[in-house]
Motif scaffolding. Structure first.
Motif, PDB file in Angstrom:
ATOM      1  N   GLY A  44       0.815  -1.206   0.000  1.00 20.63           N
ATOM      2  CA  GLY A  44       0.000   0.000   0.000  1.00 20.63           C
ATOM      3  C   GLY A  44       0.847   1.253   0.000  1.00 20.63           C
ATOM      4  O   GLY A  44       2.059   1.209   0.257  1.00 20.63           O
ATOM      5  N   GLU A  45       0.202   2.371  -0.270  1.00 20.66           N
ATOM      6  CA  GLU A  45       0.894   3.653  -0.307  1.00 20.66           C
ATOM      7  C   GLU A  45       1.206   4.151   1.104  1.00 20.66           C
ATOM      8  O   GLU A  45       0.763   3.578   2.102  1.00 20.66           O
ATOM      9  N   TRP A  46       1.958   5.242   1.151  1.00 28.22           N
ATOM     10  CA  TRP A  46       2.324   5.860   2.424  1.00 28.22           C
ATOM     11  C   TRP A  46       1.072   6.179   3.244  1.00 28.22           C
ATOM     12  O   TRP A  46       0.060   6.641   2.712  1.00 28.22           O
ATOM     13  N   GLY A  47       1.153   5.943   4.571  1.00 30.46           N
ATOM     14  CA  GLY A  47       0.107   6.364   5.494  1.00 30.46           C
ATOM     15  C   GLY A  47      -1.166   5.556   5.449  1.00 30.46           C
ATOM     16  O   GLY A  47      -2.136   5.899   6.130  1.00 30.46           O
ATOM     17  N   ILE A  48      -1.185   4.473   4.687  1.00 29.93           N
ATOM     18  CA  ILE A  48      -2.422   3.717   4.498  1.00 29.93           C
ATOM     19  C   ILE A  48      -2.660   2.712   5.621  1.00 29.93           C
ATOM     20  O   ILE A  48      -3.722   2.098   5.705  1.00 29.93           O
ATOM     21  N   GLY A  49      -1.661   2.522   6.509  1.00 29.81           N
ATOM     22  CA  GLY A  49      -1.853   1.641   7.660  1.00 29.81           C
ATOM     23  C   GLY A  49      -1.137   0.307   7.571  1.00 29.81           C
ATOM     24  O   GLY A  49      -1.511  -0.645   8.267  1.00 29.81           O
ATOM     25  N   LYS A  50      -0.085   0.206   6.756  1.00 29.79           N
ATOM     26  CA  LYS A  50       0.640  -1.066   6.613  1.00 29.79           C
ATOM     27  C   LYS A  50       1.292  -1.482   7.928  1.00 29.79           C
ATOM     28  O   LYS A  50       1.179  -2.640   8.345  1.00 29.79           O
ATOM     29  N   SER A  51       1.996  -0.555   8.574  1.00 32.23           N
ATOM     30  CA  SER A  51       2.685  -0.885   9.828  1.00 32.23           C
ATOM     31  C   SER A  51       1.682  -1.271  10.914  1.00 32.23           C
ATOM     32  O   SER A  51       1.930  -2.196  11.694  1.00 32.23           O
ATOM     33  N   SER A  52       0.558  -0.580  10.959  1.00 27.14           N
ATOM     34  CA  SER A  52      -0.470  -0.890  11.957  1.00 27.14           C
ATOM     35  C   SER A  52      -1.004  -2.313  11.752  1.00 27.14           C
ATOM     36  O   SER A  52      -1.179  -3.069  12.722  1.00 27.14           O
ATOM     37  N   LEU A  53      -1.253  -2.682  10.499  1.00 27.80           N
ATOM     38  CA  LEU A  53      -1.762  -4.028  10.227  1.00 27.80           C
ATOM     39  C   LEU A  53      -0.703  -5.078  10.525  1.00 27.80           C
ATOM     40  O   LEU A  53      -1.014  -6.160  11.039  1.00 27.80           O
ATOM     41  N   LEU A  54       0.547  -4.764  10.235  1.00 24.34           N
ATOM     42  CA  LEU A  54       1.635  -5.688  10.526  1.00 24.34           C
ATOM     43  C   LEU A  54       1.699  -5.980  12.033  1.00 24.34           C
ATOM     44  O   LEU A  54       1.832  -7.139  12.451  1.00 24.34           O
ATOM     45  N   LEU A 226      -1.830  -8.712   0.128  1.00 20.24           N
ATOM     46  CA  LEU A 226      -2.954  -7.929   0.635  1.00 20.24           C
ATOM     47  C   LEU A 226      -2.713  -6.463   0.272  1.00 20.24           C
ATOM     48  O   LEU A 226      -1.808  -5.824   0.817  1.00 20.24           O
ATOM     49  N   TYR A 227      -3.497  -5.939  -0.658  1.00 23.11           N
ATOM     50  CA  TYR A 227      -3.367  -4.540  -1.075  1.00 23.11           C
ATOM     51  C   TYR A 227      -4.319  -3.682  -0.236  1.00 23.11           C
ATOM     52  O   TYR A 227      -5.522  -3.918  -0.234  1.00 23.11           O
ATOM     53  N   LEU A 228      -3.764  -2.712   0.474  1.00 25.52           N
ATOM     54  CA  LEU A 228      -4.568  -1.867   1.352  1.00 25.52           C
ATOM     55  C   LEU A 228      -5.079  -0.637   0.613  1.00 25.52           C
ATOM     56  O   LEU A 228      -4.331   0.056  -0.074  1.00 25.52           O
ATOM     57  N   GLU A 229      -6.350  -0.368   0.796  1.00 22.91           N
ATOM     58  CA  GLU A 229      -7.008   0.817   0.255  1.00 22.91           C
ATOM     59  C   GLU A 229      -7.432   1.713   1.426  1.00 22.91           C
ATOM     60  O   GLU A 229      -7.394   1.288   2.584  1.00 22.91           O
ATOM     61  N   PRO A 230      -7.832   2.961   1.157  1.00 22.10           N
ATOM     62  CA  PRO A 230      -8.360   3.800   2.246  1.00 22.10           C
ATOM     63  C   PRO A 230      -9.545   3.134   2.934  1.00 22.10           C
ATOM     64  O   PRO A 230     -10.178   2.219   2.388  1.00 22.10           O
ATOM     65  N   PHE A 231      -9.844   3.582   4.129  1.00 23.34           N
ATOM     66  CA  PHE A 231     -10.974   3.053   4.889  1.00 23.34           C
ATOM     67  C   PHE A 231     -12.283   3.247   4.121  1.00 23.34           C
ATOM     68  O   PHE A 231     -12.486   4.275   3.453  1.00 23.34           O
ATOM     69  N   THR A 232     -13.161   2.296   4.246  1.00 21.53           N
ATOM     70  CA  THR A 232     -14.525   2.479   3.769  1.00 21.53           C
ATOM     71  C   THR A 232     -15.241   3.442   4.710  1.00 21.53           C
ATOM     72  O   THR A 232     -14.734   3.776   5.795  1.00 21.53           O
ATOM     73  N   SER A 233     -16.438   3.892   4.329  1.00 22.91           N
ATOM     74  CA  SER A 233     -17.204   4.776   5.212  1.00 22.91           C
ATOM     75  C   SER A 233     -17.526   4.069   6.522  1.00 22.91           C
ATOM     76  O   SER A 233     -17.555   4.702   7.591  1.00 22.91           O
ATOM     77  N   GLU A 234     -17.745   2.743   6.463  1.00 25.53           N
ATOM     78  CA  GLU A 234     -18.033   1.988   7.684  1.00 25.53           C
ATOM     79  C   GLU A 234     -16.809   1.957   8.599  1.00 25.53           C
ATOM     80  O   GLU A 234     -16.938   2.080   9.829  1.00 25.53           O
ATOM     81  N   GLU A 235     -15.619   1.769   8.023  1.00 26.83           N
ATOM     82  CA  GLU A 235     -14.403   1.751   8.835  1.00 26.83           C
ATOM     83  C   GLU A 235     -14.111   3.137   9.407  1.00 26.83           C
ATOM     84  O   GLU A 235     -13.651   3.260  10.553  1.00 26.83           O
ATOM     85  N   THR A 236     -14.389   4.180   8.627  1.00 22.69           N
ATOM     86  CA  THR A 236     -14.230   5.545   9.148  1.00 22.69           C
ATOM     87  C   THR A 236     -15.165   5.774  10.334  1.00 22.69           C
ATOM     88  O   THR A 236     -14.780   6.392  11.333  1.00 22.69           O
ATOM     89  N   HIS A 237     -16.384   5.269  10.233  1.00 20.38           N
ATOM     90  CA  HIS A 237     -17.340   5.398  11.332  1.00 20.38           C
ATOM     91  C   HIS A 237     -16.837   4.648  12.564  1.00 20.38           C
ATOM     92  O   HIS A 237     -16.939   5.135  13.697  1.00 20.38           O
ATOM     93  N   GLU A 238     -16.274   3.452  12.347  1.00 18.18           N
ATOM     94  CA  GLU A 238     -15.735   2.683  13.469  1.00 18.18           C
ATOM     95  C   GLU A 238     -14.590   3.439  14.137  1.00 18.18           C
ATOM     96  O   GLU A 238     -14.478   3.455  15.374  1.00 18.18           O
ATOM     97  N   TYR A 239     -13.741   4.066  13.326  1.00 19.16           N
ATOM     98  CA  TYR A 239     -12.628   4.837  13.876  1.00 19.16           C
ATOM     99  C   TYR A 239     -13.151   6.028  14.680  1.00 19.16           C
ATOM    100  O   TYR A 239     -12.692   6.286  15.806  1.00 19.16           O
TER     101      TYR A 239
END
Length: 376
Positions: A44-54, A226-239
């Motif tokens: 995934g691109e910078w800041g997309i949450g790769k390290s967090s998922l790792l 696993l290719y990471l994309e930005p959060f969905t609206s549901e994931e943004t709501h969860e955050y």
């Protein structure tokens, strides 16, 4: 939860990415049956949450149901060859084993001695006076040492295996990407063939396998990607729900506004939430827009100005032209031959442009485009 844009999410506060976690957990479960677990690449691109998922994956694999030892390492530019990478992996492997609470005192004492003798620590290196231990390559070093550790430490400590997590593998620039991916693949595939459950999961930019072809193609097939994309609206709501302790209706309004502003990008989402939280007592969900000018100004000072600070005059001109021509992807021919292709490649390497296809690029985020438009 406190929003911390400059740090990976804590595993116990992690939100979203349920599909990716499910795939990883399924692979761990299958590994319990087969004795060898799939390896992964988080892209995934910078800041997309790769390290967090790792880090989340590392926590999942250490759960009692799976009992896999997680070994985490951040790849860096000072790793000049595979031997140095192998030494770094073994160093972290020994640290992870020593931190295991249930390790018996006898095994712990043996492990400390083994660590001193086998792992490169500040130039100590291997016991090179012994011809049997004179290992000239990283592959030989890992094969010999991890076989020894499997028999003497890992299995007696009741682990089903070990998972090596390598963050930002693209930082190792002295080794060709395709060669490195293939070497790691050969190494960990051989462990599985030899009955040792060692696996690897690395994070990198989404184009990491772009140079892989021919003899290196097995490397791309070896990893579950696993290719990471930005959060969905549901994931943004969860955050938003984890950050703001308001009524469900108020959180829903905040989440919708956040998703509109950030497009679900985890870094920008955390950045905006951090600054909103500082004024949480004054937040009125229906009047969030009044906070935006100050937040965007702060974002420009803390992030975007550093993005462009070291660009050459020609690169800066090109990136501003990108911002003025539109919000979507653009082909290089839109720039009428004024800029050589190397300028696009440089900006992509710096993470400011994203390559979307052959001679096609886009700016890495709409907020960056807006900053460029306002600072023209």
């Amino acid at each position: 939860m406190l929003a911390e844009p400059n740090f990976p999410a804590r595993p116990d506060e992690f939100v979203g990415r349920r599909a990716q976690i499910a795939v990883f957990s399924q692979a761990l479960q299958q590994g319990l049956s087969t004795g060898r677990t799939s390896s992964f690449a988080i892209l995934g691109e910078w800041g997309i949450g790769k390290s967090s998922l790792l880090l989340k994956f590392a926590t999942v694999c250490s759960e009692p149901a799976f009992a896999m030892l997680p070994v985490f390492i951040s790849a860096s530019k000072d790793i000049h060859d595979y031997l140095r990478l192998a030494e770094s992996l073994l160093d972290k492997f020994a640290d992870a084993l020593l931190a295991v609470p249930q390790m018996q005192a006898r095994l712990r004492a043996e492990l400390r001695n083994w660590r001193f003798k086998r792992v490169n620590l500040g130039g100590i290196g291997l016991e090179r006076e012994s011809p049997r231990l004179f290992l000239s390559s990283g592959s030989s070093l890992l094969r010999h040492t991890l076989k020894e550790a499997w028999d003497h430490f890992l299995r007696p400590a009741r682990f089903n295996g070990a998972f090596f997590f390598l963050d930002d593998l693209q930082n190792i620039t002295s080794i060709n990407k395709a060669d490195l991916a293939l070497t790691i693949r050969d190494q960990f595939q051989s462990f599985g063939i030899d009955g040792m459950n060692y696996s690897v999961c690395f994070s990198a930019r989404p184009d990491y396998f772009a140079e892989t072809k021919g003899l290196a193609e097995p490397a791309a097939r070896f990893y579950t990607k696993l290719y990471l994309e930005p959060f969905t609206s549901e994931e943004t709501h969860e955050y938003a729900r984890s950050v703001f302790h308001f009524s469900p209706d108020a959180v829903a309004m905040i989440a919708a506004w956040l998703h509109e502003k950030t497009f679900g990008h985890p870094y920008f989402l955390a950045f905006v939430c951090k600054h909103l939280s500082a004024t949480a007592s004054h937040i009125q969900p229906q009047k969030l827009e009044r906070f935006w000018p100050d937040i965007f100004d702060q974002l420009g000072r803390e992030k975007f100005r550093s993005d462009v600070a070291h660009l050459s005059g020609k690169e800066l001109e090109l990136i501003h032209q990108f911002a003025s021509l539109g919000a979507g992807e653009l082909a290089t021919h839109h720039f009428t031959g004024k800029f050589q292709t190397e300028y696009f490649a440089r900006l992509a390497e710096k993470g400011l442009l994203i390559r979307t296809g052959r001679e096609r690029y886009k700016l890495y985020h709409p907020l960056f485009r807006e900053f460029l438009r306002q600072t023209k």
